[in-house]
Scaffold this motif. Structure first.
Motif: not given
Length: 611
Positions: A43, A75, A77, A526
């Motif tokens: 990430s 985030n 991912f 994130t």
């Protein structure tokens, strides 16, 4: 408009609504966290604009990297993994609804939703996401071409192709175990069809019947392989990244797999430059020291390990050693008698199935007693119970062909789990990869047969069915155990990170202290950008980013840089200090002392001073 015309979309809409409610509940009420540090680091890497990953295809990583650039606070991912898991379980719910009776499919759908919340949403693990998608894709193929329970052939084959490709793009290595499990199931399905047709040798009939399955599987696997080759050719065209991949491949052989111990192999290790077991312990810390543990040395250790039948060959070494220990005297006789005894028991069990089927669940349950004593509450034990007990007992009671088929699949799954155990892969990773195999196994069960027997059988068989369902619930219980144990992994290093950022002219070297993994348990946001003056252990070592940080501080050897240099600090846990003192003395000729410049909980900031 008639009921029949809107029944199908209503069912789809209802399933989607249920999944959305449970997803929102999970996100708001459950604690979501990373299972391993890999997902956190991936990430962070993507959020920083680096789309070249050791593990994922660029066809997956680059689009996510672009999403971070468009809106970096989310985030992506992790969010995309949740969306993909949500989509896979939604499709599974629909498959079960179409395949089984309403009575039984209701319980299966509820069970999958519980597992969806506790495992696929709350525990973020990219290998798990990959395997869930691939497993769902193969079950879609089964629904359309083998069970023929779904008539929307083009739609569901497209979904199967999309899920398998997405899973392979996330982690290509997860495709192999699922292909192996599904391959065993499919071949046994064809074999049983051959037996039921009284050994009809008109093989052209079987070719016509199953050719679509073969073609679909070959095309999907071939397309996944082509995409992987294209991705690798693009990535490895960069010489720096190719060197990075080569370094980590050798290091993986030395760390992710069992290597020979130093004791008993002193001469061989000393010829490589390894002076003690302490050196191997430092290596297993995913050390940042690429000066001593360079690519050539790691390759030598890997080659020596394979030569001694360790590493990736350790599984075969264990089998050989166990068999060798029985190849003499009374042990050999015991092995032969025991093997013949098992064959006799298996033959008698099938021959007199109708007589012993009432006590068979208790026989299987008692077989777990020595297994439990041996493994205790090992992850593999938790995983084995719902697979072996539910599948074998149910198959044995109701259908001998189904029992034979599922036995082969169970043996395949347990063999893969055993292999992963012996090659020393992390148990959490093993669990996350093989948890979705329960999806495949339970999806392959003949629940219509079970449901019919449940509704039309005597009280003894009903009790047996209930006992099987109770043991299936252990699967959900096991996920709760894993959830609670994983939730304890909390690693917030905000204070020491602020210290590192503040002292931006000093280079900090993290040797397994875990400073980089702040907010380890908060994956929806994130990750913070990695400080330019922090070099962390792990698979990012030797990456282009790693070399850029070293160049910024005019060094190519971190451990030499730290000696008598106030601009180089070592980050260690207290229990690691003596290990690194020994390591410095053995390989850098420094009889050093560590001067403590700061202490943050269990992490020490140390200066390396030559006495």
């Amino acid at each position: 408009m008639s009921k029949e015309k809107y029944k199908h979309p209503v069912i789809v809409a209802l399933l989607f609504a249920i999944k959305m409610v449970m997803l929102c509940f999970a996100i708001n009420r459950f604690h979501i966290f990373y299972s391993t540090n890999d997902d956190y680091l991936i990430s962070q890497q993507l959020a920083e604009g680096d789309g070249k990953s050791l593990f994922m295809s660029i066809f997956f990583s680059y689009p996510i990297m672009l999403l971070y650039k468009i809106y970096g606070r989310i985030n992506w991912f992790v969010v995309i993994q949740i969306i993909l898991n949500f989509s896979a379980v939604f499709v599974l719910n629909y498959i079960f609804l179409k395949k089984y009776s309403r009575f039984f499919s209701t319980f299966i759908i509820l069970g999958y939703n519980v597992l969806f919340i506790s495992q696929f949403v709350t525990i973020i693990q990219w290998s798990q996401t990959s395997t869930v998608l691939i497993a769902t894709g193969f079950l879609c193929i089964s629904s359309v071409l083998i069970w023929k329970t779904i008539k929307s052939r083009v739609l569901f084959l497209s979904i199967a192709c999309a899920f398998c490709i997405l899973g392979a793009l996330i982690r290509f290595a997860c495709l192999l175990p699922i292909c192996l499990i599904f391959g065993v199931y499919f071949l046994s399905f064809v074999l049983i069809d051959f037996i039921k047709n009284k050994y009809d040798k008109d093989f052209s009939r079987y070719i016509k019947k199953y050719v679509n399955v073969f073609i679909s599987i070959i095309l999907i696997i071939g397309l996944c392989q082509v995409l992987q080759l294209i991705s690798n050719s693009i990535l490895y065209s960069d010489d720096d990244f190719a060197d990075y991949q080569s370094y980590n491949s050798y290091r993986s052989d030395c760390i992710d797999y069992i290597i020979p111990p130093f004791s008993g192999n002193e001469d061989s290790y000393k010829s490589i430059g390894i002076t003690s077991q302490n050196d191997l312990d430092v290596l297993h810390n995913f050390t940042t020291d690429t000066g001593f543990f360079n690519a050539e040395k790691l390759k030598q250790i890997s080659d020596f390990s394979n030569e001694k039948w360790y590493g990736k060959r350790y599984f075969f070494r264990c089998i050989y050693d166990r068999l060798s220990s029985f190849m003499h005297g009374w042990k050999l006789a015991f092995l032969v008698v025991g093997f013949l005894g098992l064959l006799s028991i298996a033959f008698l069990a099938i021959k007199f199935r109708n007589i012993i089927k009432y006590v068979f669940p208790f026989i299987v349950a008692s077989a777990f007693v020595p297994y439990f004593i041996l493994f205790r509450l090992n992850y593999i034990f938790i995983l084995a119970i719902p697979i072996v007990f539910f599948v074998l007992v149910t198959g044995f009671i109701f259908n001998r062909y189904h029992f034979f088929q599922m036995s082969l699949v169970v043996i395949t799954c347990m063999s893969l789990i055993l292999y992963m155990t012996l090659v020393r892969l992390n148990f959490r990773v093993a669990f996350n990869i093989f948890f979705p195999t329960i999806i495949i196994l339970l999806g392959m069960m003949d629940y219509n047969n079970v449901s019919y027997r449940f509704m039309h059988s005597n009280i003894k068989q009903i009790i047996q069915c209930i006992s099987c369902v109770l043991f299936l619930c252990i699967g959900a219980f096991s996920s709760v155990i894993i959830y609670k144990s994983e939730a304890l992994v909390v690693n917030e290093r905000t204070e020491i990170r602020n210290y590192i950022v503040k002292n931006n002219e000093t280079l900090f070297i993290d040797e397994r202290a875990g400073v980089e993994l702040q907010n380890y348990n908060n994956p929806l946001f994130t990750p913070s950008k990695s400080p330019n003056n922090l070099v962390s252990f792990g698979w990012s070592v030797y990456s282009p980013t790693y070399h850029n940080k070293l160049e910024a501080f005019n060094t190519n050897n971190l451990f030499e840089y730290m000696i008598n240099n106030p601009k180089g600090k070592l980050l260690l846990r207290k229990d690691e200090i003596e290990k690194y003192k020994t390591y410095f003395k053995a390989h850098y000729g420094v009889n050093c002392e560590f001067s403590v410049d700061g202490e943050f909980e269990d992490v020490y900031v140390l200066s390396v001073v030559n006495k």
